[in-house]
Design a protein around this motif. Structure first.
Motif, PDB file in Angstrom:
ATOM      1  N   VAL A  48       0.905  -1.210   0.021  1.00  0.00           N
ATOM      2  CA  VAL A  48       0.053   0.010  -0.009  1.00  0.00           C
ATOM      3  C   VAL A  48       0.902   1.276   0.020  1.00  0.00           C
ATOM      4  O   VAL A  48       0.716   2.410  -0.671  1.00  0.00           O
ATOM      5  CB  VAL A  48      -0.790   0.040   1.083  1.00  0.00           C
ATOM      6  CG1 VAL A  48      -1.702   1.284   1.542  1.00  0.00           C
ATOM      7  CG2 VAL A  48      -2.065  -1.326   1.231  1.00  0.00           C
ATOM      8  N   LYS A  71      -6.676   1.321  -1.981  1.00  0.00           N
ATOM      9  CA  LYS A  71      -7.828   0.842  -2.152  1.00  0.00           C
ATOM     10  C   LYS A  71      -8.611   0.285  -1.038  1.00  0.00           C
ATOM     11  O   LYS A  71      -8.333  -0.939  -0.852  1.00  0.00           O
ATOM     12  CB  LYS A  71      -7.682  -0.200  -3.509  1.00  0.00           C
ATOM     13  CG  LYS A  71      -7.467   0.444  -4.847  1.00  0.00           C
ATOM     14  CD  LYS A  71      -7.221  -0.632  -6.005  1.00  0.00           C
ATOM     15  CE  LYS A  71      -6.796   0.206  -7.124  1.00  0.00           C
ATOM     16  NZ  LYS A  71      -6.685  -0.997  -8.228  1.00  0.00           N
ATOM     17  N   THR A  72      -8.844   1.231  -0.078  1.00  0.00           N
ATOM     18  CA  THR A  72      -9.435   0.566   1.111  1.00  0.00           C
ATOM     19  C   THR A  72     -10.351  -0.501   1.319  1.00  0.00           C
ATOM     20  O   THR A  72     -10.386  -1.298   2.160  1.00  0.00           O
ATOM     21  CB  THR A  72      -9.763   1.775   2.025  1.00  0.00           C
ATOM     22  OG1 THR A  72     -11.010   2.276   1.283  1.00  0.00           O
ATOM     23  CG2 THR A  72      -8.615   2.887   2.185  1.00  0.00           C
ATOM     24  N   HIS A  73     -11.301  -0.563   0.065  1.00  0.00           N
ATOM     25  CA  HIS A  73     -12.182  -1.482  -0.034  1.00  0.00           C
ATOM     26  C   HIS A  73     -11.570  -3.102   0.028  1.00  0.00           C
ATOM     27  O   HIS A  73     -12.395  -4.084   0.343  1.00  0.00           O
ATOM     28  CB  HIS A  73     -13.129  -1.375  -0.855  1.00  0.00           C
ATOM     29  CG  HIS A  73     -12.514  -1.282  -2.366  1.00  0.00           C
ATOM     30  ND1 HIS A  73     -11.789  -0.219  -2.929  1.00  0.00           N
ATOM     31  CD2 HIS A  73     -12.601  -2.525  -3.212  1.00  0.00           C
ATOM     32  CE1 HIS A  73     -11.403  -0.611  -4.112  1.00  0.00           C
ATOM     33  NE2 HIS A  73     -12.005  -2.017  -4.347  1.00  0.00           N
ATOM     34  N   LEU A  74     -10.373  -3.024  -0.402  1.00  0.00           N
ATOM     35  CA  LEU A  74      -9.646  -4.330  -0.503  1.00  0.00           C
ATOM     36  C   LEU A  74      -8.886  -4.674   0.724  1.00  0.00           C
ATOM     37  O   LEU A  74      -8.101  -5.832   0.808  1.00  0.00           O
ATOM     38  CB  LEU A  74      -8.746  -4.421  -1.529  1.00  0.00           C
ATOM     39  CG  LEU A  74      -9.302  -4.185  -3.050  1.00  0.00           C
ATOM     40  CD1 LEU A  74      -8.364  -3.980  -4.325  1.00  0.00           C
ATOM     41  CD2 LEU A  74     -10.356  -4.997  -3.337  1.00  0.00           C
ATOM     42  N   LEU A  75      -8.754  -3.757   1.686  1.00  0.00           N
ATOM     43  CA  LEU A  75      -7.941  -4.048   2.903  1.00  0.00           C
ATOM     44  C   LEU A  75      -8.757  -4.961   4.017  1.00  0.00           C
ATOM     45  O   LEU A  75     -10.031  -4.742   4.204  1.00  0.00           O
ATOM     46  CB  LEU A  75      -7.461  -3.046   3.329  1.00  0.00           C
ATOM     47  CG  LEU A  75      -6.585  -1.962   2.525  1.00  0.00           C
ATOM     48  CD1 LEU A  75      -6.395  -0.525   3.405  1.00  0.00           C
ATOM     49  CD2 LEU A  75      -5.311  -2.821   2.049  1.00  0.00           C
ATOM     50  N   ASP A  76      -7.942  -5.708   4.634  1.00  0.00           N
ATOM     51  CA  ASP A  76      -8.805  -6.416   5.629  1.00  0.00           C
ATOM     52  C   ASP A  76      -8.601  -5.505   7.210  1.00  0.00           C
ATOM     53  O   ASP A  76      -8.037  -4.392   7.058  1.00  0.00           O
ATOM     54  CB  ASP A  76      -7.947  -7.738   6.171  1.00  0.00           C
ATOM     55  CG  ASP A  76      -6.469  -7.573   6.137  1.00  0.00           C
ATOM     56  OD1 ASP A  76      -6.126  -6.631   6.766  1.00  0.00           O
ATOM     57  OD2 ASP A  76      -5.840  -8.804   6.346  1.00  0.00           O
TER      58      ASP A  76
END
Length: 512
Positions: A48, A71-76
Motif C-alpha cells: 500500500v 484501495k481501502t475496500h480491498l484491505l482487511d
C-alpha cells in the motif's frame, strides 16, 4: 564547517520562535512513535505504501500520496486499523501542534530504542512546529534538572528546513534511525542525543525507470554533516553521514550507508581531506596514506560503511519478513565472500499474530559487535581482545556522542538477542514488550576504564544481562499517557555480586 554549524545553532531557535505563530505542521515522521512506524511498515509490506521505509526521519510526502491512492475496500481489518492510525497521524502532522511533554522516571534509561520516550530521567519539553509550501521549522526546548551530560537545557528535535524542488535542506538536532532493525541498528539510532547537523534529503522517492523496461525503482537519499560538540579527545569532530535507500522490487528494500569522522581540533580539515574521505583513501598502508604518512598524522578520518536488506513475503498465507545488516569498521576487504573490512552483523525475522483481541508484530533480532581488528592485538584478528568496533586510534572517543554510541544500543564487543512484540493502536491503546538476552563487553576489557571519554560507555567489564521491559500508550482527547518500565538481572565475570535493577517511568503529553 564547524564554525558555520555553531553559528547556525542559535539561529534555528530564533527562526522557530518567530515562525511558531504561523500555520503549523511537520514534514516527516521522526523516531518518537514505534506504533506509527509499525503501522507504516505493515502497509509497506502489503505494498500500500511504496516508498522506502527504513530511513528516519521519513518524509510524509510519499506516504500521503500512497494513502490517497489506497484501495481501502480491498484491505482487511488489520490493514484498515494500520491505515486509520497512519492517516490520523498524517492529519496531525499537516495541521501541526503545540505540545508539552513531561517525563518522570526513577533513573536514566540505560538503552534508548526507537520510540522510547526518554534518555535522561525526569524532564519537561515543549514542542511547536510550522510548515508552509517551502519552509518548515520546529522548536523543542527541554529542561532536565540532573542530565547525565551536564546540559540542563537542550533543543533536541529542533530544526529549520527549506524545500528546494525535490530536495529538503535542513539544519537542526534530529534523531536518525538508519536500518530495518526494530530494537537497534549498527549504523545510526536514537540511542545518543542528536548532534547539530546540516542535512540534505530527497523529498519524494520518485522512481527511476530501468531503461527499455517499465520497471520502476523508488529511491531516496539523505546526507548530513554534523559537529560532535561534546566533551571528547578530538574536540569538534565532524561526522559525515550518507544513506541511499531503494526498493528494487515491492517486497525488497536495500540500504547503503556510510559514516565518517574527520576534521576537528588539530586535524586536517580542508576540501582535499574531505575528498580523500569521500574516495575512501584512509586505510593506512592500503589504498590510503602510507604507514609513514599516518605516523605523521595525515590519516584523513575514521569511517564505517555497510548495507542492509529487508525482504517481506508470506509463508502458508502468513506474513513473514527477514532482514540483515552488515556494517564495517575501517579496514581493507578480508577477501573471500567478504566485500567489506571488519564487518559486524545484525539479523532479524518478524511476523504478525492476533491474540488478546489485538493485532501484533512479533520479532526476533540478533546483533554482534564483537570485532577483533587485524591492526590491533596480535595484528591478525586472532586476539581475544576486541575494543575495535566504534573505536579509532586518532578519534579516540569513537563513534559516540555525549556518552553513548550513535549506533548499537549495546556498544562494542556485545551480543544481543531480543524477542519483541508491538501491538497496533486500537481504541487509542497500544502495547510494546521486549525480552533481551545480552552479553555486554564480552572480552572483559576496556580501552581506558578510568577515562570516561574513551572506551565502552556501558560497562568496563563483562556483563551478562536478562531484561524484560514494556510500555502502554493510551490517548484521550488532547492527552497521551505512556507508562512503562523494566526489570533486569546482571551477572559479572569479576567476582562481583549479581545485580537486579528496576526502572519505572511515566510520560505525559498534552496538545495545546
Amino acid at each position: 564547517m564547524t564554525r558555520v554549524l555553531h553559528r547556525l545553532k542559535p539561529a534555528v531557535f530564533a527562526t522557530s520562535l518567530l515562525a511558531s505563530t504561523s500555520a503549523l505542521g511537520e514534514p516527516w515522521v521522526d523516531t518518537s512513535d514505534i506504533f506509527l512506524r509499525e503501522s507504516i511498515q505493515h502497509l509497506a509490506d502489503l505494498h500500500v505504501i511504496t516508498t522506502p521505509t527504513t530511513t528516519f526521519p521519513l518524509m510524509w510526502n510519499d506516504i500521503a500520496r500512497d494513502l490517497r491512492k489506497a484501495k481501502t475496500h480491498l484491505l482487511d481489518d488489520e490493514a484498515l486499523s494500520a491505515f486509520a492510525y497512519v492517516n490520523q497521524q498524517l492529519r496531525m502532522a499537516k495541521k501541526g501542534y503545540k505540545r508539552i511533554e513531561l517525563n518522570v522516571a526513577n533513573e536514566d534509561a540505560r538503552f534508548t530504542s526507537f520510540g522510547d520516550p526518554y534518555r535522561d530521567a525526569s524532564n519537561i519539553q515543549m514542542h511547536t512546529s510550522f510548515m508552509t509550501e517551502h519552509f518548515a521549522a520546529k522548536f523543542s526546548p527541554r529542561f532536565n534538572a540532573s542530565p547525565s551530560d551536564g546540559d540542563k537545557v537542550t533543543y533536541d528535535g529542533s530544526y529549520i528546513a527549506a524545500y528546494l524542488g525535490n530536495w529538503v535542506a535542513s539544519f537542526g538536532m534530529q534523531d536518525r534511525w538508519w536500518g530495518p532493525g526494530w530494537d537497534t541498528s549498527l549504523s545510526l539510532t536514537n540511542n545518543a542525543r542528536p548532534m547539530p547537523a546540516l542535512a540534505l534529503s530527497r523529498k519524494s522517492a520518485e522512481p527511476m525507470t530501468i531503461p527499455f523496461t517499465s520497471h520502476d525503482i523508488p529511491w531516496t537519499v539523505t546526507t548530513f554533516m554534523g559537529v560532535m560538540d561534546d566533551d571528547r579527545v578530538v574536540e569538534d569532530t565532524l561526522l559525515w553521514g550518507f544513506r541511499l535507500n531503494f526498493k528494487p522490487a515491492p517486497n525488497w528494500e536495500i540500504g547503503l550507508t556510510r559514516l565518517a569522522q574527520w576534521a576537528g581540533d588539530g586535524r586536517p580539515k580542508g576540501l582535499d581531506t574531505f575528498w580523500d574521505v569521500l574516495a575512501g583513501l584512509d586505510n593506512c598502508g592500503g589504498v590510503g596514506p602510507s604507514e609513514e604518512e599516518c605516523a605523521d598524522g595525515e590519516e584523513p578520518g575514521n569511517q564505517m560503511a555497510g548495507y542492509d536488506i529487508r525482504y517481506s513475503t508470506s509463508l502458508f498465507n502468513h506474513p513473514l519478513s527477514l532482514y540483515f545488516t552488515s556494517f564495517a569498521e575501517d579496514g581493507d576487504s578480508k577477501g573471500g565472500l567478504s566485500i567489506l573490512g571488519e564487518e559486524r552483523y545484525q539479523g532479524g525475522i518478524d511476523t504478525r499474530a492476533n491474540f488478546l483481541d489485538r493485532h501484533w508484530r512479533l520479532f526476533v533480532e540478533w546483533t554482534d559487535t564483537y570485532a577483533t581488528c587485524r591492526d590491533g592485538g596480535n595484528g591478525d584478528g586472532t586476539s581475544s581482545i576486541g575494543d575495535c568496533y566504534y573505536e579509532h586510534h586518532i578519534y579516540k572517543t569513537g563513534m559516540r556522542y555525549n556518552g553513548r554510541t550513535i549506533g548499537s544500543l549495546y556498544e562494542n564487543d556485545a551480543t544481543s538477542v531480543v524477542f519483541g512484540a508491538i501491538s497496533q493502536v486500537q481504541n487509542n491503546l497500544a502495547f510494546e514488550t521486549k525480552f533481551r538476552w545480552l552479553q555486554l563487553n564480552k572480552d572483559n576489557s576496556d580501552k581506558a576504564p578510568e577515562d570516561p571519554l574513551i572506551g565502552n560507555t556501558l560497562t568496563p567489564i563483562a556483563e551478562n544481562m536478562l531484561m524484560l521491559s514494556g510500555k502502554i500508550q493510551y490517548s484521550y482527547q488532547r492527552w497521551r499517557y505512556t507508562f512503562g518500565g523494566s526489570i533486569s538481572e546482571s551477572t559479572f565475570d569479576n567476582d562481583i555480586d549479581d545485580d537486579t535493577d528496576m526502572t519505572l517511568f511515566v510520560n505525559i503529553e498534552y496538545n495545546l
